[in-house]
Design an enzyme around this catalytic site. Structure first.
Site, PDB file in Angstrom:
ATOM      1  N   CYS A 189      -5.818  -2.702   2.051  1.00  0.00           N
ATOM      2  CA  CYS A 189      -5.568  -2.813   3.497  1.00  0.00           C
ATOM      3  C   CYS A 189      -6.797  -3.019   4.382  1.00  0.00           C
ATOM      4  CB  CYS A 189      -4.731  -1.638   3.983  1.00  0.00           C
ATOM      5  SG  CYS A 189      -4.070  -1.994   5.633  1.00  0.00           S
ATOM      6  N   LYS A 211      -9.302   2.586  -2.389  1.00  0.00           N
ATOM      7  CA  LYS A 211      -9.583   2.006  -1.060  1.00  0.00           C
ATOM      8  C   LYS A 211     -10.961   2.448  -0.595  1.00  0.00           C
ATOM      9  CE  LYS A 211      -7.258   1.842   3.461  1.00  0.00           C
ATOM     10  NZ  LYS A 211      -5.962   2.123   4.098  1.00  0.00           N
ATOM     11  N   GLU A 242       0.838  -1.207   0.000  1.00  0.00           N
ATOM     12  CA  GLU A 242       0.000   0.000   0.000  1.00  0.00           C
ATOM     13  C   GLU A 242       0.881   1.269   0.000  1.00  0.00           C
ATOM     14  OE1 GLU A 242      -2.313   0.356   3.584  1.00  0.00           O
ATOM     15  OE2 GLU A 242      -3.721   1.778   2.678  1.00  0.00           O
TER      16      GLU A 242
HETATM   17  N1  LIG Z   1      -3.427   1.004   6.125  1.00  0.00           N
HETATM   18  C1  LIG Z   1      -4.488   0.648   6.828  1.00  0.00           C
HETATM   19  O1  LIG Z   1      -5.605   0.713   6.368  1.00  0.00           O
HETATM   20  N2  LIG Z   1      -4.231   0.223   8.084  1.00  0.00           N
HETATM   21  C2  LIG Z   1      -5.244   0.054   9.065  1.00  0.00           C
HETATM   22  C3  LIG Z   1      -4.879  -0.950  10.070  1.00  0.00           C
HETATM   23  C4  LIG Z   1      -5.215  -2.322   9.663  1.00  0.00           C
HETATM   24  O2  LIG Z   1      -6.175  -2.515   8.926  1.00  0.00           O
HETATM   25  O3  LIG Z   1      -4.533  -3.244  10.084  1.00  0.00           O
END
Ligand SMILES: NC(=O)NCCC(=O)O
Length: 376
Positions: free
Chosen positions: A232, A195, A119
């Site tokens: 993510c 996203k 990401e």
């Molecule tokens: N980049 C991101 O969405 N991180 C959020 C934490 C997770 O989903 O583990």
């Protein structure tokens, strides 16, 4: 950068569990054994010279009478940032390009057809700071930004589909998005996937920067299979994976940035469960390292302000629809995971377990109850 991080679950198991028991432990933990994939020695040598881990596995499917195997090789790349977070922005971006360039060259030696990066791979995960400047300057056009042009060259040079998750700046309204750019092996931008769930947890202050994506659950037809990108935090939402799969995805990539204290117990379960529930392959990718920022920031939890986000624990892996998975890459090192999969396995497992048929019927019934019809 922490030097005493635990390296990997697999390494600990292999060091401490007797060989005859290890096989059973792995079967119970990881499902059907994934076979090692023979990778050329030139690739092994290049990876070791360039100081990254290289691992290869393959998932097999049963032979069928009417369909030939549909074998595809994916490459998952995890890496730490190259330069300190206060280096000039263009230097940071170019340093990441050259690091990824040398890793993709090894992926090409291994015959990878589709490569996916982590990401917002061109930048530190600076959203924890809540500062706009200088981090928003990393945002680029998805269609023809510096990074997309770089990835198009890689795609053409190596005949490889490239999934490039970046911080996107949409030029018309200057809006930012967290976006995966999907580039075909001929170098054309096939499309983008933004996203669609933005975290509001811990130091993941991403809602300060961008909105929930507006690209739906797009699936991209490539020469090597139908693919989708669930970025993510989207992995915590079972319906998200489900929709990509209902739209036909055979492989769903999950480029991530997440830290140990927050999500590590969930990591091995979520993408794997999605592969099982949706009769598809899933590829979970996480960055590595600890990133330090010049300005202190607080986590809004009454604790002291700090300069780093915690450790990004890597551990990238691929899961198959039969519930099996590869071992993970290391928690601490840059790495390339090469996985060959026969996409015929998706339908074979669907025919056996029929989760998707049930899911399909479920949606249909729900829509009927609320008085809407659908074409799915
Ligand atoms: N980049 C991101 O969405 N991180 C959020 C934490 C997770 O989903 O583990």
């Amino acid at each position: 950068m922490s030097t005493c991080e635990f390296e990997s679950l697999e390494k600990t198991l292999e060091t401490h569990i007797p060989e005859e028991e290890l096989k059973e432990v792995k079967r119970i933990l990881y499902g059907r054994e994934t076979m090692p994939l023979d990778l050329p020695s030139c690739a092994q040598e290049a990876a070791s010279k360039r100081d990254f881990e290289l691992k290869g596995y393959r998932f097999e499917a049963a032979e069928e009478q009417l369909r030939p195997p549909r074998r595809t090789r994916v490459g998952l790349i995890q890496n730490r940032i190259v330069l300190p977070t206060d280096a000039p922005i263009m230097d940071q971006i170019n340093a990441m390009h050259s690091r990824i360039g040398e890793m993709v060259e090894v992926a090409a030696m291994c015959g990878v057809n589709i490569v996916c990066f982590q990401e917002t791979w061109t930048m530190p995960f600076a959203f924890c700071t809540r500062e706009k400047d200088p981090w928003t300057q990393f945002a680029e056009s998805a269609q023809d930004g510096h990074t997309t042009r770089f990835c198009q060259e890689l795609a053409r040079k190596y005949n490889m589909v490239v999934i490039s998750p970046i911080l996107e700046r949409e030029e018309l309204h200057s809006t930012m998005w967290n976006t995966a750019v999907v580039i075909s092996n001929s170098g054309n931008v096939l499309g983008i996937s933004r996203k669609n769930h933005i975290p509001r947890v811990g130091d993941f202050n991403e809602s300060t920067y961008y909105m929930e994506g507006d690209t739906g659950h797009t699936v991209f037809q490539t020469q090597f299979g139908k693919i989708a990108v669930n970025i993510c935090y989207g992995r915590h939402h079972p319906l998200n994976w489900f929709m990509y799969s209902m739209n036909g995805a055979e492989i769903i990539f999950n480029p991530s940035a997440t830290v140990g204290a927050l999500s590590e117990p969930m990591w091995p379960i979520e993408a794997r469960n999605a592969a099982i529930a949706n009769h598809c392959f899933t590829c979970a990718i996480n960055r590595v390292g600890t990133e330090h920022f010049k300005s202190e920031f607080t986590s809004g939890d009454g604790k002291k302000a700090h300069h780093d986000f915690g450790h990004f624990y890597g551990s990238s892996y691929v899961a198959a629809p039969d519930g099996s998975r590869t071992p993970g890459l290391s928690r601490t090192r840059d790495g390339l995971l090469v996985v060959e999969m026969d996409l015929n396995l998706n339908r074979q497992i669907s025919d056996k377990w029929s989760f998707k048929v049930n899911g399909h019927a479920f949606i249909y019934c729900e829509l009927k109850v609320i008085g809407k019809t659908c074409s799915c």
